[in-house]
Write an enzyme that holds these catalytic residues in place. Structure first.
Site, PDB file in Angstrom:
ATOM      1  N   LEU A  34       1.622  58.863  68.046  1.00  0.00           N
ATOM      2  CA  LEU A  34       0.366  58.346  67.492  1.00  0.00           C
ATOM      3  C   LEU A  34      -0.733  58.381  68.564  1.00  0.00           C
ATOM      4  CD1 LEU A  34      -1.148  56.782  65.190  1.00  0.00           C
ATOM      5  CD2 LEU A  34      -0.234  54.670  66.186  1.00  0.00           C
ATOM      6  N   ILE A  56      12.241  31.903  91.532  1.00  0.00           N
ATOM      7  CA  ILE A  56      13.434  31.132  91.886  1.00  0.00           C
ATOM      8  C   ILE A  56      14.252  31.872  92.944  1.00  0.00           C
ATOM      9  CG2 ILE A  56      15.710  30.459  90.938  1.00  0.00           C
ATOM     10  CD1 ILE A  56      14.103  29.653  88.337  1.00  0.00           C
ATOM     11  N   GLY A  91      13.042  33.546  95.329  1.00  0.00           N
ATOM     12  CA  GLY A  91      12.307  33.605  96.595  1.00  0.00           C
ATOM     13  C   GLY A  91      12.172  35.056  97.050  1.00  0.00           C
ATOM     14  N   GLU A 140       3.396  49.643  71.695  1.00  0.00           N
ATOM     15  CA  GLU A 140       3.453  49.260  70.272  1.00  0.00           C
ATOM     16  C   GLU A 140       2.393  48.210  69.927  1.00  0.00           C
ATOM     17  OE1 GLU A 140       7.069  49.409  68.179  1.00  0.00           O
ATOM     18  OE2 GLU A 140       7.895  50.961  69.488  1.00  0.00           O
ATOM     19  N   GLU A 147      -3.618  42.095  73.073  1.00  0.00           N
ATOM     20  CA  GLU A 147      -4.971  41.906  72.515  1.00  0.00           C
ATOM     21  C   GLU A 147      -5.014  42.436  71.066  1.00  0.00           C
ATOM     22  OE1 GLU A 147      -4.258  43.174  75.637  1.00  0.00           O
ATOM     23  OE2 GLU A 147      -4.681  41.187  76.472  1.00  0.00           O
TER      24      GLU A 147
END
Ligand code: CAA
Length: 380
Positions: A126, A336, A338, A362, A366
């Site tokens: 497309l 987490i 680091g 896809e 926005e």
């Protein structure tokens, strides 16, 4: 109201999870590091029925419906996001053909797409170099020549493009959104030129290429549906496709949660494992809540689709929430870890890169908000 999966759905999840753990997860790092397309997984995915999940059995599919599709795809994505998008775009293409193509064309094309014949899959074309979000601005032209059409133009960001048995090409046969038609172009058609593979940030095992169509001649029987309904076909396919990207995002987010939890158990700071630190426990709580909300939005959109109910808004809500939740999840999970999260020794580095595009392809976040706001305002 019952939030439990049925026995059959749970069986499918268990089967997909086992398949993903045994066959898909082991090569995920290699595919990412070497940019290797999951060619070796196309036949196994087909054997599970995962390439034709939205195609009736009479047309060669496994006809499992969107809820099962979403559940299975999330399991594949948790193991390898590149393999998941390969599978998702094949299913998107196949489902559009199953819904809109003539019986003759379905009989010719769908067995290939559902079986992954020759290690090949379907592609959906497309976007063009100058237009992605504004899909109706496409310029690729299909001109009538007797019983044939001659197609000329350029397509961009085509997932599976180098490995396509069939490409579903949207091309202009007139003016405006009602002047777009859909055609199935064989992957080996003369004049279909596959460009160089994109050097992407993530999903490195998936294949993304530009395609050029130079005087590609296809017989009119390869037109999908009537002339002028190509934009509607594309939008309808994307409504279903957006559930798939939501599932992919759910799978990536879950993988991030698993990685974070494992690291929090192993690693100690200030005399105790990370999982005893409340600041990090709260991050896990937020990821868990986000993923559960994602799962519910995904199941709602998929279930509406299965029931033939309007679901454009639900699909966009699923996609925008899932992709943004996934990006929050990988970001927290990396934090987490680091410094270790920033190097390739830990899977979270790959997951962080793989997640980002879910907010783009896809339909960007926005565009999903455009679709949602139009529907919400219409309904209020
Ligand atoms: N289902 C069926 N028909 C639909 C539809 C839907 N969900 N949405 C719109 N339509 C129809 C409308 O009814 C209208 O039909 P009529 O002309 O008969 O009235 C026609 O389409 C035009 O609709 P709009 O006026 O709403 O069109 P628009 O130009 O304003 O565009 C848009 C709407 C939502 C912004 C659309 O352009 C869009 O979704 N853009 C994003 C494109 C996109 O997602 N691209 C992804 C590329 S594929 C990809 O990424 C796959 C991959 O490889 C991973």
């Amino acid at each position: 109201m019952n939030f439990q999966l049925s026995e059959e759905q749970q069986m499918l999840v268990d089967m997909a999870r086992q398949f993903a753990a045994q066959q898909v997860a082991p090569g995920a790092e290699h595919r990412d590091q070497t940019g290797t397309f999951p060619s070796d997984l196309i036949a196994p995915l087909a054997e599970q029925g995962f390439l034709g999940m939205l195609v009736p059995e009479a047309d060669g599919g496994s006809d499992m419906g969107y809820v099962n599709y979403a559940l299975a795809l999330a399991e594949i994505a948790q193991a390898c996001a590149s393999t998941a998008v390969t599978m998702a775009v094949n299913n998107l293409t196949a489902s559009a053909v199953a819904t809109f193509a003539s019986a003759e064309l379905r009989a010719e094309v769908l067995p290939d797409l559902c079986s992954g014949a020759g290690g090949q899959v379907g592609a959906f074309a497309l976007s063009e170099p100058h237009c992605g979000s504004d899909a109706a601005a496409l310029r690729t032209k299909a001109e009538r020549d007797g019983d044939d059409y001659i197609i000329n133009g350029a397509k961009q960001w085509i997932t599976n493009g180098s490995y396509a048995s069939w490409v579903l090409v949207m091309a202009r046969t007139g003016e405006g959104t009602r002047g777009i038609s859909a055609f199935l172009v064989p992957g080996d058609a003369a004049g279909l030129i596959v460009g160089p593979e994109e050097r992407k940030m993530g999903l490195k095992g998936s294949n993304t290429v530009p395609l050029t169509l130079e005087n590609v001649r296809v017989n009119q029987r390869y037109r999908v549906g009537d002339e002028g309904i190509g934009f509607r076909i594309a939008m309808d396919a994307l409504d279903g496709g957006r559930i798939g990207i939501g599932s992919q995002a759910l799978g990536i987010g879950r993988a991030a949660l698993v990685e974070a939890a494992r690291y929090m158990e192993e690693r100690k700071a200030f005399g105790q494992p990370l999982n005893r630190h409340q600041a990090l426990q709260f991050m896990i709580a937020d990821i868990g809540t986000d993923l559960e909300a994602t799962r519910l939005l995904m199941l709602k959109a998929a279930s509406l689709r299965d029931q033939g109910e309007p679901m454009t808004q639900a699909a966009s809500m699923c996609k925008v929430y899932a992709s943004e939740a996934c990006c929050r999840a990988v970001d927290s999970a990396l934090q987490i870890h680091g410094g270790y999260g920033y190097v390739q020794d830990y899977a979270i580095e790959r997951l962080y890169r793989d997640a980002r595009v879910t907010r783009i392809y896809e339909g960007t976040s926005e565009i999903q908000r455009v679709v949602i706001s139009r529907n919400v305002l219409k309904g209020s």
